[in-house]
Design a protein around this motif. Structure first.
Motif, short mmCIF file in Angstrom:
data_model
loop_
_atom_site.label_atom_id
_atom_site.label_comp_id
_atom_site.label_asym_id
_atom_site.label_seq_id
_atom_site.Cartn_x
_atom_site.Cartn_y
_atom_site.Cartn_z
N GLU A 74 14.22 11.04 0.60
CA GLU A 74 13.84 10.78 1.97
C GLU A 74 15.06 10.24 2.72
O GLU A 74 15.82 9.44 2.15
N LYS A 83 0.81 -1.22 0.00
CA LYS A 83 0.00 0.00 0.00
C LYS A 83 0.84 1.26 0.00
O LYS A 83 0.31 2.36 0.08
N SER A 84 2.14 1.11 -0.05
CA SER A 84 2.99 2.29 0.05
C SER A 84 3.83 2.45 -1.19
O SER A 84 4.54 1.54 -1.59
N SER A 85 3.77 3.61 -1.81
CA SER A 85 4.59 3.85 -2.99
C SER A 85 6.00 4.25 -2.59
O SER A 85 6.92 4.15 -3.38
N GLY A 86 6.20 4.68 -1.35
CA GLY A 86 7.53 5.11 -0.92
C GLY A 86 8.07 4.23 0.18
O GLY A 86 8.63 4.73 1.14
N PHE A 110 16.72 7.36 0.25
CA PHE A 110 15.99 6.81 -0.87
C PHE A 110 15.16 7.90 -1.54
O PHE A 110 14.97 8.99 -0.97
N SER A 111 14.72 7.58 -2.74
CA SER A 111 13.98 8.56 -3.55
C SER A 111 12.86 7.82 -4.27
O SER A 111 13.09 6.75 -4.83
N TYR A 112 11.67 8.38 -4.25
CA TYR A 112 10.57 7.73 -4.94
C TYR A 112 10.06 8.56 -6.12
O TYR A 112 9.00 8.28 -6.67
N PRO A 161 7.26 1.07 -7.54
CA PRO A 161 6.58 1.29 -6.27
C PRO A 161 5.26 0.56 -6.15
O PRO A 161 4.69 0.13 -7.13
N GLY A 162 4.84 0.42 -4.92
CA GLY A 162 3.42 0.39 -4.60
C GLY A 162 2.70 -0.92 -4.54
O GLY A 162 1.75 -1.03 -3.78
N GLN A 163 3.08 -1.93 -5.31
CA GLN A 163 2.26 -3.15 -5.31
C GLN A 163 2.78 -4.18 -4.33
O GLN A 163 2.08 -5.15 -4.01
N ASN A 170 11.50 4.24 -7.78
CA ASN A 170 12.16 4.22 -6.46
C ASN A 170 13.62 3.82 -6.59
O ASN A 170 13.95 2.82 -7.23
N PHE A 204 17.47 3.66 -4.15
CA PHE A 204 17.97 3.57 -2.77
C PHE A 204 19.50 3.57 -2.76
O PHE A 204 20.14 3.05 -3.68
#
Lengths: 112, 114
Positions: B56, A94-97, B48-50, B96-98, B31, B33
Motif C-alpha cells: 500500500e 479494528k484495522s489489520s492494515g 507499507f505491506s500487510y 496486525p489488528g488488535q 505488517n 513499513f
C-alpha cells in the motif's frame, strides 16, 4: 487516519518529572494510544500504550484524558539518557492494515 | 530478542543508480513499513505491506517501489536514485489488528546519493 499534535520541543532538568502532551481530538473509540521514542542515531523504540485507563511501566506512565482527546507521557525522573524525540501515534484495533503515521514528535532536551 | 534487521547502516550511491534497501524481521509479523526521516520532518511513511505480495502506498511513495515476496522480508527500491532521496530510511514491523501490538524498528540505513 486520526492525527496527533505534539509540541516541537521541550526542556527538562535532570531528575525532575517531565510531562509530554499529545492532542488527538479526532480519536475513534477503537484507537489505542502509543508512545515511541527515538534516541540519537537509533530507530524508534516502544515506550508505552493505552486505550482508556492510565498505564504504568518501568519506563514511563501514560495519563489519558477522560474524553480521550489528549494524553500525557510522564517520565517521573528525567535522566540525560531520556533526551530523545518522543512520538505519539494512534493504532486502530479494528484495522489489520493500519497505516501508522508518525508526526514530527517532541524533541526533549534534558539539562544536567 | 526480537529483531528487525536492515542490511546496511550506511550506503553511498550515485545519481541514477538502482538501489535496494533490505529489511528482515524474525517475529513472523504480517505488517511491515518503510519510513524516511529528514531533519525537521519527522518520520514519513513511504510504503507499507500487510501480507506477502501486498503493498500500500504511504504518504510519499513517489520515486520508490517495494517488494514483499516472503513474509519476513520487505525491500525498498529506488529505481533511479536522486539526490533528494538522501535520507535516513527506517524499516518497521508489527502484528496486525488488535491495536495494542508494538511496532518494532530497525536501526536505520543512512543513504547518501551523490
Amino acid at each position: 487516519d486520526a492525527k496527533t499534535t505534539q509540541p516541537n520541543s521541550m526542556e527538562s532538568n535532570e531528575e525532575e518529572p517531565v510531562h509530554l502532551p499529545c492532542n488527538h481530538s479526532t480519536i475513534s473509540g477503537t484507537d489505542y494510544i502509543h508512545w515511541y521514542r527515538q534516541l540519537p542515531s537509533q530507530g524508534p523504540e516502544y515506550v508505552i500504550h493505552g486505550l482508556t485507563s492510565n498505564v504504568n511501566n518501568r519506563m514511563a506512565s501514560l495519563a489519558i484524558a477522560e474524553d480521550r482527546k489528549s494524553s500525557t507521557l510522564i517520565l517521573h525522573r528525567a535522566t540525560l539518557r531520556d533526551a530523545a524525540v518522543y512520538y505519539c501515534i494512534l493504532r486502530d484495533s479494528k484495522s489489520s492494515g493500519d497505516k501508522l503515521t508518525f508526526g514530527t514528535g517532541t524533541r526533549l532536551a534534558v539539562r544536567p | 530478542d526480537v529483531k528487525v534487521t536492515q542490511s546496511s547502516r550506511y550506503l553511498v550511491k550515485r545519481t541514477g543508480e538502482k538501489v535496494f534497501l533490505e529489511c528482515v524481521q524474525d517475529m513472523d509479523h504480517e505488517n511491515m513499513f518503510w519510513y524516511r526521516q529528514d531533519p525537521g520532518l519527522g518520520l514519513r511513511l513511504i510504503y507499507f505491506s500487510y501480507d506477502v505480495k501486498m503493498k500500500e502506498k504511504g504518504d510519499i511513495p513517489e520515486g520508490y517501489s517495494v517488494s514483499r515476496e516472503k513474509k519476513e522480508r520487505f525491500s525498498l527500491i529506488l529505481e533511479s536514485a536522486s539526490t533528494n532521496q538522501t535520507s535516513m530510511y527506517l524499516c518497521a514491523s508489527t502484528s496486525p489488528g488488535q491495536g495494542y501490538e508494538k511496532l518494532f524498528f530497525g536501526s536505520g540505513t543512512q543513504l547518501s546519493v551523490l
